[in-house]
Enzyme design. Structure first.
Site, PDB file in Angstrom:
ATOM      1  N   LYS A  63      -1.744 -47.534  29.159  1.00  0.00           N
ATOM      2  CA  LYS A  63      -1.365 -47.077  27.822  1.00  0.00           C
ATOM      3  C   LYS A  63      -1.782 -48.130  26.793  1.00  0.00           C
ATOM      4  O   LYS A  63      -1.895 -49.311  27.138  1.00  0.00           O
ATOM      5  CB  LYS A  63       0.155 -46.903  27.750  1.00  0.00           C
ATOM      6  CG  LYS A  63       0.708 -45.727  28.507  1.00  0.00           C
ATOM      7  CD  LYS A  63       2.216 -45.631  28.316  1.00  0.00           C
ATOM      8  CE  LYS A  63       2.822 -44.519  29.169  1.00  0.00           C
ATOM      9  NZ  LYS A  63       2.443 -43.171  28.747  1.00  0.00           N
ATOM     10  N   ARG A  95       5.229 -37.074  37.749  1.00  0.00           N
ATOM     11  CA  ARG A  95       5.137 -35.882  38.602  1.00  0.00           C
ATOM     12  C   ARG A  95       4.808 -36.272  40.045  1.00  0.00           C
ATOM     13  O   ARG A  95       5.206 -35.593  40.978  1.00  0.00           O
ATOM     14  CB  ARG A  95       4.097 -34.922  38.010  1.00  0.00           C
ATOM     15  CG  ARG A  95       2.702 -35.473  37.961  1.00  0.00           C
ATOM     16  CD  ARG A  95       1.790 -34.681  37.031  1.00  0.00           C
ATOM     17  NE  ARG A  95       2.127 -34.877  35.611  1.00  0.00           N
ATOM     18  CZ  ARG A  95       1.493 -34.272  34.608  1.00  0.00           C
ATOM     19  NH1 ARG A  95       0.521 -33.425  34.858  1.00  0.00           N
ATOM     20  NH2 ARG A  95       1.848 -34.504  33.355  1.00  0.00           N
TER      21      ARG A  95
HETATM   22  N1  BES Z   1       6.419 -41.394  30.640  1.00  0.00           N
HETATM   23  C1  BES Z   1       5.328 -40.672  30.109  1.00  0.00           C
HETATM   24  C2  BES Z   1       5.748 -39.553  29.177  1.00  0.00           C
HETATM   25  C3  BES Z   1       6.404 -39.971  27.881  1.00  0.00           C
HETATM   26  C4  BES Z   1       5.637 -40.225  26.752  1.00  0.00           C
HETATM   27  C5  BES Z   1       7.770 -40.079  27.798  1.00  0.00           C
HETATM   28  C6  BES Z   1       6.249 -40.597  25.574  1.00  0.00           C
HETATM   29  C7  BES Z   1       8.387 -40.438  26.605  1.00  0.00           C
HETATM   30  C8  BES Z   1       7.618 -40.705  25.500  1.00  0.00           C
HETATM   31  C9  BES Z   1       4.523 -40.062  31.243  1.00  0.00           C
HETATM   32  O1  BES Z   1       4.498 -40.772  32.428  1.00  0.00           O
HETATM   33  C10 BES Z   1       3.115 -39.968  30.770  1.00  0.00           C
HETATM   34  O2  BES Z   1       2.530 -40.977  30.549  1.00  0.00           O
HETATM   35  N2  BES Z   1       2.625 -38.748  30.626  1.00  0.00           N
HETATM   36  C11 BES Z   1       1.282 -38.502  30.192  1.00  0.00           C
HETATM   37  C12 BES Z   1       0.728 -37.398  31.039  1.00  0.00           C
HETATM   38  C13 BES Z   1      -0.755 -37.187  30.869  1.00  0.00           C
HETATM   39  C14 BES Z   1      -1.519 -38.392  31.372  1.00  0.00           C
HETATM   40  C15 BES Z   1      -1.148 -35.949  31.619  1.00  0.00           C
HETATM   41  C16 BES Z   1       1.337 -38.125  28.729  1.00  0.00           C
HETATM   42  O3  BES Z   1       2.276 -37.446  28.310  1.00  0.00           O
HETATM   43  O4  BES Z   1       0.432 -38.529  28.002  1.00  0.00           O
HETATM   44 MN    MN Z   2       2.985 -42.257  32.481  1.00  0.00          MN
END
Ligand code: BES
Ligand code: MN
Ligand code: ZN
Length: 485
Positions: free
Chosen positions: A265, A339
């Protein structure tokens, strides 16, 4: 904060602050005792009795209470649990602002004591553990709250206080866990907290699986995500026996820090990623009060806890892992880790828990926040009864969830070239749905299952009346309400 129900005349009660609702009998009594001063100031200040509007005046010794807080309530039948809690939270914040240590609230008969207690306890929550002693000392506390009621309602108010205190304690417990720094709230720490929660309670037990046990169980998916981290993963199973033949299984995403892994990230998006165990925290919040509330149902809590780090052994985009139910996952984006760990947790539920219903809570997708914002969780389920029950429990307890589709037509986007499924969708749209559809591949067939994507409401990016910035404890109130029904 200590609560007490009392049948006392409002004009006789001693308190640093007395809250009365605009238009109520008690407001009129106070006004009369003060020689019309309350209505006079309200008129001069153009006070409107809208929900949550406040007017604070000194009583100048006309009644024993030092200050009167006139509170707008609006039309009571239109107010939701959230509205009532929010109004109470505003009273609490005002009381803190003027350093009132003792407060009294005159409860109109339509007002639930539970909602008032929750509003006060949730709205005045702070997480100051890591601030200087000086700052902690300066923090003002409400010490005593008296809820004024009438003899016929006294028992109901006493019960409401007790329920409200317990529920708020559970919510604030979950908030603390989320707010603690991520290097403190490790998977091992979550396991330790779990063991401590069940200690001394005959109705509760806890099992913790480390990497070896997880390997034996075939949990390659969690182990895959854990590989990039120095911290060991933990799979935690909590059980509560409520003396019924029915069992509910709660599954929580417990990513104690989500860097995104090798699909790293950026710093802005990583800043709040200690929140990624909020699903697990909600379950621990629930378990922390089960021995007090004693719902008449068995509850199993499953927590998949690991960090998501980009260490030298981390899973790489393109790697394939086998989940406990035998399905293989191509990990194309290591940031879609939630997931993947839940794949094992849901598989475990299918094999080792005889559940009548399964609900998972996960801060799963940013896309769900785009869809529903910061206050509302997405609910994905094919079971209409479960959907109705969860929706009702949320509304009754002051939380907000919204049904989203488990759209079969998008399933094809999860097809992988080399494995059974891939962990990101071939479509750039509908991210929250795609996440849910992935989980459905691992949820045991034939057991009602609901997925709650709590990415939005798990964490408050700014202060609101009821939830100060940080972990919100989302899910605790609705789950407790659901279990108690
Ligand atoms: N933990 C994050 C989701 C999240 C984002 C929670 C912002 C709370 C605030 C999750 O693990 C994630 O990174 N999801 C990705 C999925 C994508 C790579 C398909 C996302 O939402 O960008
Ligand atoms: Mn994530
Ligand atoms: Zn995550």
């Amino acid at each position: 904060m200590k609560f007490q129900a009392k049948v006392t005349d409002v004009t006789k009660i001693e308190a640093d602050l007395l809250a009365v609702f605009a238009g109520s009998e008690d407001a009129k009594k106070v006004d009369t005792a003060m020689g019309g001063m309350l209505s006079e100031v309200a008129g001069a200040e153009d006070f409107e009795a809208k929900p949550g509007n406040l007017l604070l005046i000194h009583t100048h010794g006309k009644i024993p209470a030092k200050r009167v807080l006139l509170v707008g309530l609006g039309k009571i039948p239109e107010l939701t649990a959230t509205d009532l809690q929010t109004i109470a939270a505003k009273i609490g914040r005002k009381a803190k602002e003027v350093a009132a240590k003792t407060i009294a609230v005159s409860l109109p008969k339509e007002l639930q004591a539970q909602a008032v207690v929750e509003g006060l306890m949730l709205g005045t929550y702070t997480f100051f553990k890591h601030k200087s002693e000086e700052t902690q000392r300066q923090e003002k506390h409400i010490e005593e709250v008296v809820l004024l009621t009438t003899p016929p309602r006294l028992n109901a108010v006493v019960a409401g206080i007790s329920r409200g205190e317990t529920v708020s304690q559970a919510v604030n417990f979950a908030r603390d866990l989320v707010n603690e720094p991520p290097s403190f709230t490790t998977p091992t720490h979550l396991a330790d907290v779990s063991k401590k929660l069940v200690k001394g309670h005959a109705t509760m037990s806890c099992e913790v699986f480390g990497p070896q046990e997880m390997k034996k169980l075939g949990m390659e998916a969690i182990l895959g995500i854990a590989r990039g981290s120095e911290e060991e993963p933990r799979f935690i199973k909590l059980s509560y026996k409520g003396g019924s033949s029915k069992t509910v299984c709660l599954v929580g995403k417990g990513i104690t820090f989500d860097t995104g892994g090798l699909s790293l990230k950026d710093s802005k998006n990583m800043e709040t990623m200690k929140l990624d165990m909020a699903g697990a925290a909600a379950i621990l919040g629930v378990f922390s009060v089960l021995p007090i509330l004693k719902p008449n149902i068995n509850v199993v809590g499953l927590i998949a806890a690991t960090e998501n780090m980009p260490g030298p052994k981390a899973v790489k985009p393109g790697d394939v892992v086998r989940a406990m139910n035998g399905k293989t996952i191509e990990i194309l984006n290591t940031d879609a880790e939630g997931r993947v760990v839940l794949a094992d947790a849901l598989s475990y539920a299918g094999v080792n828990v005889k559940a009548n219903a399964i609900v998972d809570l996960a801060t799963l997708t940013g896309a769900c926040m785009v869809a529903l914002g910061e206050e509302i969780a997405g609910m994905f389920t094919d079971d209409e009864t479960l959907a109705k029950d969860l929706k009702r429990s949320a509304a009754q307890s002051g939380e907000n969830i919204w049904a989203m589709p488990l759209a079969r037509e998008y399933k094809e986007f999860l097809k992988s070239d080399v494995a059974d499924v891939k962990n990101i969708s071939g479509s750039k749209y509908g991210g929250a749905i795609n996440g849910a559809l992935f989980l459905q591949e691992f949820a045991p067939k034939g057991i009602p299952w609901a997925h709650l994507d709590i990415a939005g409401p798990a964490y408050a990016e700014k202060d609101t009346a009821l939830t100060p910035k940080g972990g919100t404890g989302f899910g605790v109130r609705m789950l407790l309400q659901w279990l108690l029904q």
